[in-house]
Design an enzyme around this catalytic site. Structure first.
Site, PDB file in Angstrom:
ATOM      1  N   ASP A 180      34.061  50.894  40.748  1.00  0.00           N
ATOM      2  CA  ASP A 180      33.200  51.614  41.696  1.00  0.00           C
ATOM      3  C   ASP A 180      32.987  53.050  41.189  1.00  0.00           C
ATOM      4  O   ASP A 180      33.588  53.472  40.201  1.00  0.00           O
ATOM      5  CB  ASP A 180      33.807  51.604  43.105  1.00  0.00           C
ATOM      6  CG  ASP A 180      35.159  52.305  43.171  1.00  0.00           C
ATOM      7  OD1 ASP A 180      35.984  52.098  42.258  1.00  0.00           O
ATOM      8  OD2 ASP A 180      35.397  53.077  44.111  1.00  0.00           O
ATOM      9  N   HIS A 515      35.633  43.523  36.912  1.00  0.00           N
ATOM     10  CA  HIS A 515      34.821  43.971  38.055  1.00  0.00           C
ATOM     11  C   HIS A 515      34.390  45.404  37.774  1.00  0.00           C
ATOM     12  O   HIS A 515      35.170  46.340  37.928  1.00  0.00           O
ATOM     13  CB  HIS A 515      35.639  43.891  39.343  1.00  0.00           C
ATOM     14  CG  HIS A 515      34.870  44.308  40.566  1.00  0.00           C
ATOM     15  ND1 HIS A 515      34.010  43.455  41.211  1.00  0.00           N
ATOM     16  CD2 HIS A 515      34.809  45.474  41.237  1.00  0.00           C
ATOM     17  CE1 HIS A 515      33.453  44.081  42.241  1.00  0.00           C
ATOM     18  NE2 HIS A 515      33.935  45.317  42.278  1.00  0.00           N
ATOM     19  N   ASP A 564      39.059  35.645  34.888  1.00  0.00           N
ATOM     20  CA  ASP A 564      38.264  36.652  34.183  1.00  0.00           C
ATOM     21  C   ASP A 564      36.830  36.605  34.708  1.00  0.00           C
ATOM     22  O   ASP A 564      35.928  36.133  34.028  1.00  0.00           O
ATOM     23  CB  ASP A 564      38.325  36.378  32.682  1.00  0.00           C
ATOM     24  CG  ASP A 564      37.770  37.536  31.872  1.00  0.00           C
ATOM     25  OD1 ASP A 564      37.420  38.574  32.469  1.00  0.00           O
ATOM     26  OD2 ASP A 564      37.678  37.395  30.632  1.00  0.00           O
TER      27      ASP A 564
HETATM   28  O1  9MR Z   1      32.209  45.619  44.977  1.00  0.00           O
HETATM   29  C1  9MR Z   1      32.659  45.090  46.208  1.00  0.00           C
HETATM   30  C2  9MR Z   1      31.546  45.045  47.174  1.00  0.00           C
HETATM   31  O2  9MR Z   1      30.553  44.202  46.682  1.00  0.00           O
HETATM   32  C3  9MR Z   1      32.076  44.600  48.524  1.00  0.00           C
HETATM   33  O3  9MR Z   1      31.079  44.692  49.483  1.00  0.00           O
HETATM   34  C4  9MR Z   1      33.234  45.465  48.963  1.00  0.00           C
HETATM   35  C5  9MR Z   1      33.825  44.943  50.243  1.00  0.00           C
HETATM   36  O4  9MR Z   1      35.087  45.433  50.481  1.00  0.00           O
HETATM   37  O5  9MR Z   1      34.211  45.493  47.988  1.00  0.00           O
HETATM   38  C6  9MR Z   1      33.742  45.945  46.771  1.00  0.00           C
HETATM   39  O6  9MR Z   1      34.767  45.909  45.882  1.00  0.00           O
HETATM   40  C7  9MR Z   1      35.502  47.079  45.743  1.00  0.00           C
HETATM   41  C8  9MR Z   1      35.338  47.537  44.315  1.00  0.00           C
HETATM   42  O7  9MR Z   1      34.014  47.646  43.936  1.00  0.00           O
HETATM   43  C9  9MR Z   1      36.111  48.787  44.097  1.00  0.00           C
HETATM   44  N1  9MR Z   1      37.476  48.500  44.328  1.00  0.00           N
HETATM   45  C10 9MR Z   1      37.773  48.017  45.640  1.00  0.00           C
HETATM   46  C11 9MR Z   1      36.934  46.846  46.058  1.00  0.00           C
HETATM   47  C12 9MR Z   1      37.135  46.515  47.530  1.00  0.00           C
HETATM   48  O8  9MR Z   1      38.424  46.731  47.965  1.00  0.00           O
HETATM   49  O1  9MR Z   2      44.929  49.970  43.580  1.00  0.00           O
HETATM   50  C1  9MR Z   2      44.601  49.814  44.946  1.00  0.00           C
HETATM   51  C2  9MR Z   2      45.510  48.782  45.537  1.00  0.00           C
HETATM   52  O2  9MR Z   2      46.844  49.243  45.526  1.00  0.00           O
HETATM   53  C3  9MR Z   2      45.064  48.460  46.944  1.00  0.00           C
HETATM   54  O3  9MR Z   2      45.845  47.401  47.442  1.00  0.00           O
HETATM   55  C4  9MR Z   2      43.585  48.089  46.941  1.00  0.00           C
HETATM   56  C5  9MR Z   2      43.051  47.764  48.302  1.00  0.00           C
HETATM   57  O4  9MR Z   2      43.061  48.861  49.136  1.00  0.00           O
HETATM   58  O5  9MR Z   2      42.822  49.148  46.406  1.00  0.00           O
HETATM   59  C6  9MR Z   2      43.149  49.437  45.084  1.00  0.00           C
HETATM   60  O6  9MR Z   2      42.400  50.513  44.672  1.00  0.00           O
HETATM   61  C7  9MR Z   2      40.993  50.378  44.517  1.00  0.00           C
HETATM   62  C8  9MR Z   2      40.365  51.540  45.245  1.00  0.00           C
HETATM   63  O7  9MR Z   2      40.573  51.406  46.623  1.00  0.00           O
HETATM   64  C9  9MR Z   2      38.891  51.701  44.940  1.00  0.00           C
HETATM   65  N1  9MR Z   2      38.650  51.720  43.526  1.00  0.00           N
HETATM   66  C10 9MR Z   2      39.181  50.589  42.823  1.00  0.00           C
HETATM   67  C11 9MR Z   2      40.662  50.447  43.035  1.00  0.00           C
HETATM   68  C12 9MR Z   2      41.225  49.282  42.245  1.00  0.00           C
HETATM   69  O8  9MR Z   2      40.842  48.049  42.769  1.00  0.00           O
END
Ligand code: 9MR
Ligand code: 9MR
Length: 600
Positions: A180, A515, A564
């Site tokens: 993100d 991702h 993957d």
């Molecule tokens: O990319 C994901 C998005 O399409 C979803 O709507 C969203 C819903 O929670 O989660 C997004 O995924 C996040 C990701 O891009 C960054 N890290 C955390 C993910 C969600 O926890």
């Molecule tokens: O690393 C984070 C993990 O410990 C949490 O369980 C998870 C859901 O809240 O989020 C992870 O962090 C994400 C962050 O919220 C948004 N950017 C991407 C991170 C890696 O998925």
């Protein structure tokens, strides 16, 4: 750029998985060498190693380890440690022959370089230029260049209204967190600390593996170590997230459900700057059209700033005294602000970005106090860290929400910390390292992590444990801690039930579809896959939140809960706080195992 790459692109599609599981980039001549064979037999199996001329150079028998719940495999251990001669080999056992593997001393240099370069590739506010990108396909226009962000105001996801603030901050720069485009102070803090700590560790041993020019950065040639240039890119962003003196904020104070109060927020740091709503995959950073907002200040973010800025102040003291002074001033103001507002927690109630919520900041207070103490030696900070429940406490490997170990490592390893603080810190770290080694004996794949509950980002848990092992190695000069680091790296680079290298560009079966909103080749053939040296979060058997993980739920052994696939954000995202220990450990392994510097 790495010279040892075996990329999926260069060899076509990845080969099928093998039952012989070993580190796909190979072995160090002077460290342990283990392979794991998944085989149902319960008696020892004969094995042979052949060199490139097909001459048998070693033979032996496997050690049957037994049924392993973490992998779902019945495993055998092969000890190849006798192979100390550099070269290329194959292992044959149970009617199978492994892919070729190498033994060489400079094995980890390309990985360390690539793992550092990830941070350049994830920079915000600057174009990733073809000449630095490694290959033109990883170049991209700058994202979020004019990032002068207002505070979030209005209703959050739960309908709770926030009043916002009467200022904007210029917070351009820094690193995107992950797949993100959020930029988070909490997670940025531990990632930055890890880079800065690596610099301190190597400098204390008089090693400068990323000396100016070696990192292939825009700053290369400026006379400053490239690891520090990269760290400063994030440090400046964290400094920019600090609220100006005199500003006020209306925030929930205390444990949830907390009442909103208007407080003096000068010196606090905003939790994050991020998109108002989640953007779709793929989205190149430069194409993001969402509003960019500052999310409310928190005590945890403020202490992340205090800790890393204090660390910055001592690192830069002679290299750039002006920057050092800026860091120290910011660290002091942040620490004071956190003391004034010790219970302002992230609410995890905003869409569009991650939460990184943490309502126990006692470890963050300890961490900030230790860093300020190691930099200033002032009695006030000494008193604060001694009062902390984390002082002389058992060590848990650090992660974004558990940062006490970072403070303990600083007390144990930074020059000038008196023995009264350094000695117990060293003892606690060595005890933790011994605990991780004890877990190896209980784990089928012989890794320093014997759990059956694989969390989000499990690969980084293992790598952060390896970092503690690396600290213990430096403190004691004992080979078994280095071997434990190798075991962790072996797992991440292929010695696992999926025969998977979780690192892009490294190994015969590397990560290819993280991702990620730009390295989104799986969704759009005109976009690149990941550059080399990026680690996947890894198996996650406990928070299977994404649609791919949801389908696997209940049907995978913990170490197999991974695919993957770009859609698998709970399994296969990449992140700065995960790549940081990859870099740290790769760099620590890129040197002979001899006894070094620290006196006990
Ligand atoms: O990319 C994901 C998005 O399409 C979803 O709507 C969203 C819903 O929670 O989660 C997004 O995924 C996040 C990701 O891009 C960054 N890290 C955390 C993910 C969600 O926890
Ligand atoms: O690393 C984070 C993990 O410990 C949490 O369980 C998870 C859901 O809240 O989020 C992870 O962090 C994400 C962050 O919220 C948004 N950017 C991407 C991170 C890696 O998925």
């Amino acid at each position: 750029m790495p010279i040892l790459l075996v990329t999926a692109a260069s060899i076509g599609a990845a080969p099928p998985p093998s039952a012989i599981h070993l580190n796909q980039i190979g072995f160090l001549p002077d460290a342990s060498k283990r392979a794991i064979v998944a085989d149902a037999s319960t008696t020892p199996l004969p094995w042979q190693v052949r060199d490139v001329d097909d001459v048998v150079v070693a033979t032996g028998e496997t050690v049957p380890v037994g049924d392993d719940a973490a992998s779902g495999d019945h495993v055998h251990l092969v000890d190849l440690s006798r192979l100390t001669e550099p070269g290329a080999y194959r292992l044959s056992v149970a009617g199978e022959t492994s892919r070729p593997f190498v033994v060489r001393a400079d094995l980890y240099a390309p990985l360390a370089a690539a793992a550092l370069h990830y941070f350049y590739q994830t920079r915000a506010g600057i174009a990733i230029e073809p000449r630095y990108a490694g290959e033109p396909r990883w170049a991209r226009p700058a994202g979020h260049v004019k990032e002068i962000a207002p505070c979030f105001s209005g209703a959050d996801e739960r309908g709770v209204p926030w009043v916002g603030c009467d200022y904007r901050l210029d917070v351009a720069g820094g690193w995107y967190d992950a797949g993100d485009h959020g930029k988070y102070v909490v997670n940025g803090g531990i990632a930055l600390w890890t880079l800065q700590n690596l610099y301190e560790r190597e400098a204390r041993a008089n090693r400068f593996p990323f000396a100016d020019g070696r990192g292939n950065l825009p700053e290369s040639g400026n006379g400053v170590d490239d690891l520090l240039d990269e760290a400063r890119w994030e440090m400046r962003f964290l400094l920019a997230m600090q609220i100006p003196d005199g500003a006020r904020a209306t925030v929930p104070v205390g444990a949830a459900p907390a009442a909103f109060r208007t407080i003096d927020a000068g010196g606090m740091a905003h939790q994050k700057v991020a998109d108002r709503r989640w953007t779709a995959l793929p989205t190149r950073p430069a194409d993001d059209r969402e509003d960019r907002l500052l999310y409310p200040p928190t005590t945890a973010a403020t202490l992340n700033l205090a800790a890393t800025a204090a660390q910055c102040a001592r690192i830069w003291r002679t290299i750039d005294p002006g920057f050092s002074a800026t860091c120290l001033d910011s660290a002091r103001r942040a620490y004071a602000a956190a003391q004034r507002a010790p219970q302002v927690y992230a609410t995890n109630s905003f869409t569009g970005s991650g939460g990184y919520g943490d309502d126990d900041v006692s470890d963050e207070f300890y961490w900030a106090a230790t860093e300020l103490y190691a930099t200033t030696h002032e009695p006030l900070f000494a008193a604060a860290l001694r009062r902390s429940p984390w002082h002389v406490a058992a060590v848990r490997a650090p992660d974004w929400g558990h940062v006490a170990a970072a403070g303990t490592i600083t007390l144990a390893t930074v020059a000038g910390v008196p023995a009264s603080e350094a000695t117990p810190a060293r003892r606690a770290l060595i005890a933790a390292a011994d605990g991780f080694l004890a877990e190896e004996a209980r784990s089928g794949y012989r890794i320093p992590y014997a759990t059956l509950d694989y969390p989000w980002g499990s690969n980084a848990v293992i790598l952060n444990r390896a970092m503690i092992l690396g600290v213990a190695q430096r403190l004691t000069g004992t080979a078994r801690y280095r071997d434990g680091m190798v075991d962790a790296m072996d797992y991440v680079l292929g010695r696992n039930p999926l025969d998977q290298s979780y690192v892009s560009g490294f190994g015969a079966r590397p990560l290819t579809n993280p991702h990620h909103r730009f390295w989104a080749h799986q969704l759009d053939a005109t976009l690149p896959g990941p550059p080399p040296g990026v680690v996947s979060g890894g198996p996650n058997s406990t928070a299977m939140a994404d649609p791919i993980a949801a389908k696997m739920k209940g049907s995978c052994a913990p170490q197999r809960c991974w695919t993957d696939d770009i859609r698998a954000y709970a399994l296969n995202e990449v992140a700065i706080n995960w790549n940081a220990p990859l870099l740290w450990v790769a760099s620590a392994l890129d040197q002979p195992g001899a006894r070094t510097t620290h006196r006990r």
